[in-house]
Design an enzyme around this catalytic site. Structure first.
Site, mmCIF file in Angstrom:
data_model
loop_
_atom_site.group_PDB
_atom_site.id
_atom_site.type_symbol
_atom_site.label_atom_id
_atom_site.label_comp_id
_atom_site.label_asym_id
_atom_site.label_seq_id
_atom_site.Cartn_x
_atom_site.Cartn_y
_atom_site.Cartn_z
ATOM 1 C CD1 TRP A 104 -1.987 -2.211 2.001
ATOM 2 C CD2 TRP A 104 -2.940 -1.367 -0.041
ATOM 3 N NE1 TRP A 104 -2.932 -3.091 1.258
ATOM 4 C CE2 TRP A 104 -3.770 -2.467 0.311
ATOM 5 C CE3 TRP A 104 -3.268 -0.752 -1.175
ATOM 6 C CZ2 TRP A 104 -4.518 -3.265 -0.638
ATOM 7 C CZ3 TRP A 104 -4.359 -1.259 -2.103
ATOM 8 C CH2 TRP A 104 -5.031 -2.506 -1.787
ATOM 9 C CG ASP A 173 -3.164 3.804 4.267
ATOM 10 O OD1 ASP A 173 -4.568 3.524 4.848
ATOM 11 O OD2 ASP A 173 -3.156 3.117 3.222
ATOM 12 C CE LYS A 197 -8.125 -3.589 4.041
ATOM 13 N NZ LYS A 197 -7.591 -2.686 3.151
HETATM 14 C C1 LIG Z 1 -6.903 -2.251 1.917
HETATM 15 C C2 LIG Z 1 -6.218 -1.207 2.161
HETATM 16 C C3 LIG Z 1 -6.017 -0.085 1.354
HETATM 17 C C4 LIG Z 1 -7.088 0.126 0.057
HETATM 18 O O1 LIG Z 1 -8.116 0.534 0.440
HETATM 19 P P1 LIG Z 1 -9.395 0.759 -0.660
HETATM 20 O O2 LIG Z 1 -10.222 1.362 0.161
HETATM 21 O O3 LIG Z 1 -9.759 -0.519 -1.391
HETATM 22 O O4 LIG Z 1 -8.674 1.774 -1.477
HETATM 23 C C5 LIG Z 1 -5.141 1.065 1.485
HETATM 24 N N1 LIG Z 1 -4.253 1.064 2.345
HETATM 25 C C6 LIG Z 1 -4.251 0.002 3.359
HETATM 26 C C7 LIG Z 1 -3.254 0.018 4.489
HETATM 27 C C8 LIG Z 1 -5.205 -1.164 3.424
HETATM 28 O O5 LIG Z 1 -5.209 -2.168 4.067
#
Ligand SMILES: *Cc1c(COP(=O)(O)O)cnc(C)c1O
Length: 368
Positions: A104, A173, A197
Site C-alpha cells: 500500500w 494510512d 477493515k
Molecule cells: C485495504 C487497504 C488499502 C486500500 O483501500 P481501498 O479502500 O480499497 O482503496 C489501502 N491501504 C491499506 C493499508 C489497506 O489495508
C-alpha cells in the site's frame, strides 16, 4: 459460532461486531420510526444529519481530538487518498517524505509520482520483503508531510511507535488499524482509513485532517491548484459536513454503530488495545512455540491486526486453508501477491475466534 456464522479472518472487507450487524438488521426496514429504511432516506434529512454528526462526535471522543481536526467521509477508498494527498498538499517546489513498508505504501508513492510531485522515499523495508518497519529514519526538515502506512495489511507489520519527524506532520494510512489503539494525535496532520477493515462496510473512507493541513490545501487552491475538481478538494468536504453531494449514507451509518460499540461496549481505545494485544499475543505465542508454523514478520514489527505465517510447504498451506474452511474458519489465505497464510484479527474478531483458530492449527499440525 453464532447463527451459522463462521469465524471470519478476512483481511477486508472483514468481520464486523455482531451487535452492530444485529442493530442494522433490526432497524433496516423502519429506521427509528421513520417508516423507511435509512438507505431510502434523504441525506438532507434531520435524521441523517444526526447520523453524520454523531459519527463525527464519536470519532473525536474516541481519539480525544477537538474541532481543530476535521472529520470527513470521502468515497473512493484509501486509494483515492493516495492521489488526493499530494494533489492538495504539494505545490511547485514543495516536497514530501514517504516511507515504503509494503504494497500500500508502494501504491501511495506511485500515485504521487504519477502526479509528478516531488517526493523522497526516505526509508524502505523492501530489501527484506517488507518484513520489518525501518528505524532511525532521517527525515527532511522542509518536507510538507511524512507519509507512512501504520499497519501493513498484506505483509503483516505495524508501527508500534511513531517516529520523531522534527515537527513535520505525519500523514498515516491507517486503513487496517485505525481505532485499534489510542493515538498521540499531536504527531499527525492527517490520518485516513478505508472503512472496510476496522470501521464498517466498503465505500467510505474516513479522513481526519488537522486545521493547518486544510489551510495548506486552501492556500494552494488560491494559487497553484485552481483547476482541481471540487470532488477532489478537501475543503469541499470540510465546508459541507461531507455532504457536498450524496455521501455513502449506509456506510456512514454502519460506521456510527461500530464507533458506538467501541465506546459503549468495549469502553474506548485503551480497552480495545488491551483486547487486541491479548489476541495477538496468544496467536503469536502459539506460532512461535510450534515447529510447524512460522511467522513471517520480524518480531518487533509484527502486526496485531494481520498475522502472516507459513507452513512447511505450499501444498500443506493449501490443505490447511481447505480444512479450515470445512471447520468453519474463513479468510486464512495470504494475499495473492505473497502467498502463505494470514489471519486478520481486527477489533471485531473475538477471543473465542482466536482460540478456535489455535485449536484448529494445533490439531492440523499434529495430524501431519
Ligand atoms: C485495504 C487497504 C488499502 C486500500 O483501500 P481501498 O479502500 O480499497 O482503496 C489501502 N491501504 C491499506 C493499508 C489497506 O489495508
Amino acid at each position: 459460532m453464532t447463527e451459522n456464522r463462521i469465524f471470519n479472518f478476512n483481511a477486508g472487507p472483514s468481520a464486523l461486531p455482531l451487535p452492530v450487524l444485529k442493530e442494522i438488521q433490526e432497524s433496516f426496514l423502519n429506521y427509528k420510526n421513520s417508516g423507511m429504511s435509512l438507505i431510502e432516506m434523504s441525506h438532507r434529512s434531520a435524521q441523517f444529519d444526526e447520523v453524520v454528526n454523531d459519527t463525527v462526535a464519536r470519532t473525536r471522543r474516541l481519539l480525544n481530538i477537538d474541532e481543530k481536526y476535521h472529520v470527513l467521509f470521502i468515497q473512493g477508498g484509501a486509494s483515492l487518498q493516495f492521489a488526493m494527498i499530494p494533489m492538495n498538499l504539494l505545490g511547485v517546489g514543495s516536497s514530501a517524505d514517504y516511507v515504503n513498508t509494503g504494497t500500500w505504501s508502494t501504491k501511495a508513492i506511485k500515485e504521487a509520482k504519477l502526479l509528478e510531485k516531488k517526493i523522497n522515499v526516505v526509508a524502505s523495508s523492501e530489501d527484506k520483503n517488507f518484513s520489518y518497519i525501518p528505524q532511525n529514519i532521517k527525515f527532511n526538515k522542509d518536507a510538507k508531510y511524512v507519509h507512512i502506512t501504520s499497519n501493513n495489511t498484506i505483509k503483516g507489520t505495524q508501527w508500534h511507535s511513531f517516529p520523531d519527524t522534527n515537527g513535520v506532520p505525519i500523514i498515516s494510512d491507517m486503513s487496517s488499524d485505525i481505532f485499534s489503539r489510542p493515538l498521540e494525535m499531536e504527531k499527525f496532520g492527517m490520518i485516513y482509513a478505508g472503512a472496510q477493515k476496522n470501521i464498517g462496510p466498503a465505500g467510505v473512507c474516513l479522513v481526519i485532517m488537522r486545521d493547518d493541513m486544510l489551510k495548506l490545501s486552501e492556500d494552494l487552491l488560491q494559487s497553484e491548484t485552481k483547476t482541481l475538481p471540487n470532488m477532489l478538494r478537501y475543503n469541499t468536504y470540510s465546508s459541507q459536513n461531507s455532504m457536498y453531494n450524496t455521501p455513502n449514507c449506509f456506510g456512514i451509518y454502519a460506521t456510527q454503530l461500530v464507533l458506538k460499540w467501541l465506546e459503549e461496549e468495549v469502553g474506548g481505545l485503551a480497552k480495545m488495545e488491551a483486547r487486541n494485544q491479548e489476541k495477538g499475543q496468544m496467536l503469536y505465542d502459539f506460532i512461535d512455540g510450534s515447529n510447524f508454523y512460522r511467522a513471517t514478520a520480524e518480531k518487533e514489527s509484527r502486526s496485531l491486526m494481520n498475522v502472516t505465517f507459513r507452513l512447511p510447504s505450499e501444498e500443506l498451506e493449501k490443505e490447511f486453508i481447505g480444512q479450515a474452511t470445512k471447520n468453519g474458519m474463513g479468510g486464512l489465505k495470504g494475499h495473492r501477491s505473497v502467498g502463505g497464510c494470514r489471519a486478520s484479527i481486527y477489533n471485531a474478531t473475538t477471543m473465542e475466534a482466536v482460540e478456535a483458530l489455535i485449536k484448529f492449527m494445533k490439531s492440523f499440525a499434529t495430524g501431519k
